[in-house]
Motif scaffolding. Sequence first.
Motif, PDB file in Angstrom:
ATOM      1  N   GLU A 174       1.033  -1.136  -0.030  1.00  0.00           N
ATOM      2  CA  GLU A 174      -0.195  -0.227  -0.197  1.00  0.00           C
ATOM      3  C   GLU A 174       1.070   1.028   0.034  1.00  0.00           C
ATOM      4  O   GLU A 174       0.734   2.631  -0.651  1.00  0.00           O
ATOM      5  CB  GLU A 174      -0.773   0.093   0.872  1.00  0.00           C
ATOM      6  N   LYS A 219      -1.309  -0.521  -5.078  1.00  0.00           N
ATOM      7  CA  LYS A 219      -2.650  -0.250  -4.010  1.00  0.00           C
ATOM      8  C   LYS A 219      -3.641  -1.521  -4.959  1.00  0.00           C
ATOM      9  O   LYS A 219      -4.245  -1.938  -3.841  1.00  0.00           O
ATOM     10  CB  LYS A 219      -3.494   1.027  -5.089  1.00  0.00           C
ATOM     11  N   ALA A 222      -2.444  -4.778  -2.516  1.00  0.00           N
ATOM     12  CA  ALA A 222      -2.831  -4.448  -1.077  1.00  0.00           C
ATOM     13  C   ALA A 222      -4.487  -4.879  -1.048  1.00  0.00           C
ATOM     14  O   ALA A 222      -4.917  -5.127   0.042  1.00  0.00           O
ATOM     15  CB  ALA A 222      -2.067  -2.954  -0.770  1.00  0.00           C
TER      16      ALA A 222
END
Length: 576
Positions: A174, A219, A222
């Motif tokens: 992240e 992202k 994540a």
Amino acid sequence: MKNILLACIAAIICFVAVGQTSFIGINKAVDPFHYEIVKTKVFSKASVASAHPLASMVGAEIMKQGGNAFDAAIAVQLTLAVVYSNAGNIGGGGFLVGRKTNGQTIAIDYREEAPGQATRDMYLDKNGNAITNLSVNGHLASGVPGTIAGLFETYKYAKLPFKQLIQPAIDIAEFGYVITEREANSLNANKEAFIKNSTQITALVKDAKWKAGDTLIQKDLAETLKRIRDNGQKGFYEGKTAELIVEEMKRGNGIISLDDLKSYKAKTRTALQFKYKGYDIIGMPPPSSGGIIIWQMMKMIEDKPVASYGFNSTKAVQLMIETERRAYADRAEHLGDPDYYKVPLKTMISDAYIKNRMKDYDSTKASVSKNITAGIIKEHDETTHLSIIDKDGNMVSVTTTLNGGYGSKTVVGGAGFLLNNEMDDFSVKPGVANMYGAVGGEANSIQPGKRMLSSMTPTLVLKNNQPYIVCGTPGGTTIPTSVYQTLVNMLEFNMSPADAINSPKFHHQWLPDIVRVEKDFNPAVRKELTAMGYNIVEANGWCRLEVIKLLPKNASATLRVEVAADKRGDDSVAGY
Ligand code: DON
């Protein structure tokens, strides 16, 4: 440039403000923006060797927090899926060989399997010729991933909450981490392949060239890891992640279905264990060929005074090449998924059979592979390895892979992870070589639900029934020979882990009938082998071994372990 700078600042703020893991962040025990590669060290309690410094450090921290080697193995693999996308994975599969302090051995098979719609001839054109590109690149190359099921099977032996084990990987995905020069080069070299084989934009591709020190933020990955954190195995094999995989398949003519994903199960198998000159060697059974090949090769040299021949002497190397040739001939003919093919295991590992295989061995000249077919038995560019030991002596050896570097090069749109190209490990047609030059036949033909034959060789050694060595490597078909030579280096030539793994390796796999040697292989030995009839071919280093060796205890330490990571990559050790 401005964007990169902003991303870095954002990452730093996020880590400081909302980073979930107590030990991940700027100036914390595991700092994804500042880390070093450590090649070898002695620790007094626990240690990890893996392909990436951040993954090894996460594993060591998990053990400091009270986790055991199985907790660490889960956290290290999840972290590798973020920081080493070349081979670390959640879209691939692997094998774990472990041993608990109470003596229980554990073998977990989380190898990928052929999708339900796979067919024996799916990689042949209408004239029956193999179209090998289809089994190597893109959507049709992927088997049903096994890694997440394998991690939950491993979790049965772990101690900490699963959330604690996955959070480091989530945080690093992240908020990002700084990439090494090797990784930058590797991502740049694969940019076109990612674009060609992925149907949506991936974090692994950017307009400018990647360079050392850039921050990689993932992202989508994540979010996928969070679904696994919150929903367990179902967070991958069902629900949104499964739907994203199947949508990706549909966009690229792949065949993995929701049913394939939902029905995937990791399998617990019985580890192979044999004696070599008083040591116990523990390895993975089929569908990996690794444990059997190591068994056969070690037994073929057991009655020889190998230590007296000397390390990398012509006599030792020539003997070992001939054992490699014979074991790999058997691999091609007799090995496959035991749930689909009757592997003649008992015979292959029997002393009488193995002895007979060396009956025509001649120490003065090369055998010829076409004369060394498999024994007659009447019964019917990346992977990654991690070696771990904890303070109580639990040992875990895991080899896991997408098969080739970055697997099929297909990133699942919206889910941010790469899928494997493991279907190429099947024999797509009898006699047609796969990407490692390995041939096979019926035993390893494609069938729905069947697991493709592997060379992965996670290995443990006991001395006096106590933990002694944890070992393994990537390298396709070269895996068993690299593990073999590392064991011989340590058990016969008394080498340290670092010397044992970094010394030049040689490889023979029956077909093609050549001996591959690393560039730094002794030229005098090479000349003598050539004179004996060996066809020697120089190749770039192919293995990346991670080895832990137990040292004799001193007064204050519960354990003393010497751990070494391979010089051939960014591999790094950690511990405490
Ligand atoms: O399972 C196997 O034998 C292969 N898929 C391993 C691939 C591999 O080691 C690639 N690494 N260099």
